[in-house]
Write a protein that holds these residues in place. Structure first.
Motif: not given
Length: 60
Positions: A23-33
């Motif tokens: 979930r962290y990796v998915a959220a990171h890709a969305t918000h901190h690409g």
């Protein structure tokens, strides 16, 4: 039978924390690409450090 195995796999991943990293990796890709996510080891270390800080702040 597959439905039961999927449910068991989901449960184990939730209890061990593996799903939380995903979930962290998915959220990171969305918000901190703009920069790569933490590695699994770095993420676990940061998570443990944060939990220790909270434990010491709320103690006594």
């Amino acid at each position: 039978m597959r439905k039961v195995l999927r449910a068991v796999r989901w449960y184990v991943r939730e209890m061990t924390g593996e799903a939380a990293y995903d979930r962290y990796v998915a959220a990171h890709a969305t918000h901190h690409g703009d920069h790569p996510p933490l590695t699994r080891a770095q993420w676990w270390r940061a998570r443990d450090d944060a939990r220790e800080r909270v434990a010491h702040e709320s103690c006594c």
